[in-house]
Every structure is written in structure tokens, then in C-alpha cells.
Design a protein around this motif. Sequence first.
Motif, short mmCIF file in Angstrom:
data_model
loop_
_atom_site.label_atom_id
_atom_site.label_comp_id
_atom_site.label_asym_id
_atom_site.label_seq_id
_atom_site.Cartn_x
_atom_site.Cartn_y
_atom_site.Cartn_z
N GLY A 14 40.43 49.87 44.92
CA GLY A 14 40.69 48.79 43.98
C GLY A 14 41.68 47.78 44.54
N LEU A 15 42.74 48.28 45.17
CA LEU A 15 43.74 47.38 45.77
C LEU A 15 43.14 46.57 46.91
N VAL A 16 42.27 47.21 47.71
CA VAL A 16 41.60 46.48 48.80
C VAL A 16 40.73 45.36 48.24
N LEU A 17 39.98 45.67 47.17
CA LEU A 17 39.15 44.65 46.53
C LEU A 17 40.00 43.50 46.00
N LEU A 18 41.13 43.84 45.41
CA LEU A 18 42.02 42.80 44.89
C LEU A 18 42.54 41.90 45.99
N VAL A 19 42.99 42.51 47.08
CA VAL A 19 43.57 41.73 48.17
C VAL A 19 42.51 40.85 48.85
N VAL A 20 41.37 41.46 49.19
CA VAL A 20 40.33 40.72 49.92
C VAL A 20 39.73 39.62 49.06
N SER A 21 39.34 39.96 47.82
CA SER A 21 38.70 38.96 46.97
C SER A 21 39.70 37.90 46.53
N GLY A 22 40.98 38.29 46.35
CA GLY A 22 42.00 37.31 45.99
C GLY A 22 42.20 36.28 47.07
N ALA A 51 36.15 33.90 34.64
CA ALA A 51 35.87 35.14 35.36
C ALA A 51 36.93 36.21 35.06
N THR A 52 38.21 35.81 35.08
CA THR A 52 39.27 36.80 34.89
C THR A 52 39.46 37.19 33.43
N THR A 53 38.97 36.36 32.50
CA THR A 53 39.11 36.66 31.08
C THR A 53 37.86 37.31 30.51
N LEU A 54 36.79 37.36 31.29
CA LEU A 54 35.52 37.91 30.81
C LEU A 54 35.65 39.34 30.27
N PRO A 55 36.40 40.24 30.92
CA PRO A 55 36.52 41.60 30.37
C PRO A 55 37.14 41.60 28.97
N GLU A 56 38.22 40.81 28.76
CA GLU A 56 38.84 40.74 27.45
C GLU A 56 37.86 40.16 26.42
N LEU A 57 37.09 39.15 26.86
CA LEU A 57 36.14 38.51 25.96
C LEU A 57 35.07 39.50 25.50
N LEU A 175 34.83 38.17 39.44
CA LEU A 175 34.40 39.46 38.90
C LEU A 175 34.76 40.62 39.83
N ILE A 176 34.77 40.36 41.14
CA ILE A 176 35.23 41.39 42.08
C ILE A 176 36.71 41.70 41.84
N LYS A 182 40.04 47.19 37.49
CA LYS A 182 39.57 48.32 36.68
C LYS A 182 39.69 49.63 37.46
N MET A 183 39.42 49.59 38.76
CA MET A 183 39.54 50.80 39.58
C MET A 183 40.98 51.26 39.69
#
Length: 310
Positions: A14-22, A51-57, A175-176, A182-183
Motif C-alpha cells: 500500500g505504501l509503495v502504491l501511494l509513493v509511486v502513484s503520488g 478521485a480521492t473523494t470517491l470512496p467517501e462518496l 484511484l490507485i 485502503k491496503m
Amino acid sequence: MIEAVLWVMAIVIGLVLLVVSGDMLSDKIVEVARKAGISTLVISIVLISLATTLPELITSAVASYQGLTGMALGNALGSIFANIALILGLAALARPLKATRAAYENSLIMLMSFFLVMLLSADGVLSRFDGIILLGSYVIYLKWLIKKHARDENGGSVRGDATLLDYAILLFLGLILVTGAKMVVYGGENIAEAMGISDFVIGATIVAIGTSLPEMTNAMYGAVRGRGSISVGNIIGADIMNALVVLGIASVIRPLQTGASALTVALVLAVMLPMTASLRRTHGLGRPIGIYFLAVYFLYLVLMFSGMKL
């Protein structure tokens, strides 16, 4: 033992996805803005915030459909507060955030959205009609935003060189970010529960911060790369979307009981008003206001853990 390994792996991946996609998202925002001749602020406010608010929505819509409407306003205000106090506080502390006058103008819309929600919820309920008003207000806002700010920071007009694929990639990277968050939350929650940490502490720390990781990652990359408009725009857009779209859709599906304490409202104003004032005065957010935001967030944690109703 195997479960513990899976939880740790979820956090690491999850952290890797955050760093790379960010990192990729920050660069893509600038690329699309230059291709289209649109301000990076506008892209951050609309597409990245979506994109970042979609989960809350989605979560709020499903919860409303299932009749789980309690404390809807309090939860929305808590998210708005954390976005400013925690995320912008950390980003401004990492590096002073420079923004354009457009950021100040949109922060005024953010304030008006907040007061509109307060006004409509004064009777204790956000009705379906109230929801239509909120959603209609967001449509009007989008039209104003595109008409007034759909040009780059140098005043260029829209060139239209960006393709639908470019915008799709922006949403995909957003979304990534959400998937990575989430992970991290999944792994952190399970490890904390295995260690005997209470549900309250888990919710107030791991879950609360974890659900803000997409916005936080995007804001931090914007700060580190010297792209303050991305950091500020994402938070302003997310807060406007929380107030007008998330609550609007949820209340159209089913009227919402609006339980929010006066203290929660006061905390939101304690960060929202200084943010708007700073954007007007300096067209940015410096380290002193970042420290102030984090101090208010620390006060919030102290009040929450002391058992005060927020």
C-alpha cells in the motif's frame, strides 16, 4: 503467523502504491494542465478531488441507501477539518505552499459551501430538497470555475491538446492512491486489533488518517515539488465536494439526521477562516500557519481522547 505476514505485506504494498502513484500523479497534473492550457488548480479541484473523494462518496451513498444516516454531518465536517488541519498542516510544514489568487477565490466558495450546509441542517435534517440544493450549487460552482479559471496560470486560453486518455489516466492514478490507502488501513487495523488496541483508538488514528492518505500523499508531493496549487487545490476541492456532493447525494437518497456538535463546527472554522485569510494575504500557506493547523489538530485529538463529544 501467516495472517500477520499478509497484514505487513498489505501495508508495504500500500505504501509503495501511494509513493509511486503520488509521484506520477503530481507530474501528470502538470502535464495535462500544460497540454490543455488549464490551471493546475482547476484540475486538482475537480478531477483529483473527485478521485480521492470517491470512496467517501460511494460509502456515504450506500450507507444512506441502507438507512445508516446517523451523524452524517458530523462525519463530513470531521473529514473537512482533517483535510485542512492535518494534511495542509503537514504539507505547509514540509514546504511553504504558494498558490494563485484563484486558490483564495475558491477558498471563499469552500466557506460558502460550509455555511450553506450549516443553514440547511439547522432544523436537524438534510432533506431530499436540501440535497438537490447542494448538488445544484455544485453544478453552478463548476460552471463558474470552468468559465473563470479554465486557463493556465500565465493567462493562456484553453488549447484543448489534452485527450480523454490524459484525463482518464489522472482519475486512474487517483484511484490507485485510494487503493494504496485502503491496503495500509487494512493492514494497520488488523495489526492493531491483534495487539489488543481498542476500536476507538484504531478508528481515531489508523482509520482516520488512513482515509486521508490519498489527499495527504497528493498534497505532500505538491509541497515537495514546489507545486502549492496542487496541494491547496486538492484540499479545497475535496472539502467543497464533501459538503455539496457527498452530503447532497446521500441526502437525496434518504434524508439525513445531522448531528454535529458546536465544538466540531468551531474547530472547522478555527482552521478554515485562517486558511482563507492567509490565501488572501499572502497567496499561500507558510510554515507558521502549518504549525498552527497541526496544533489545532493536536487539540482535537486531546479533546477526543478525553471523551468530549465531537
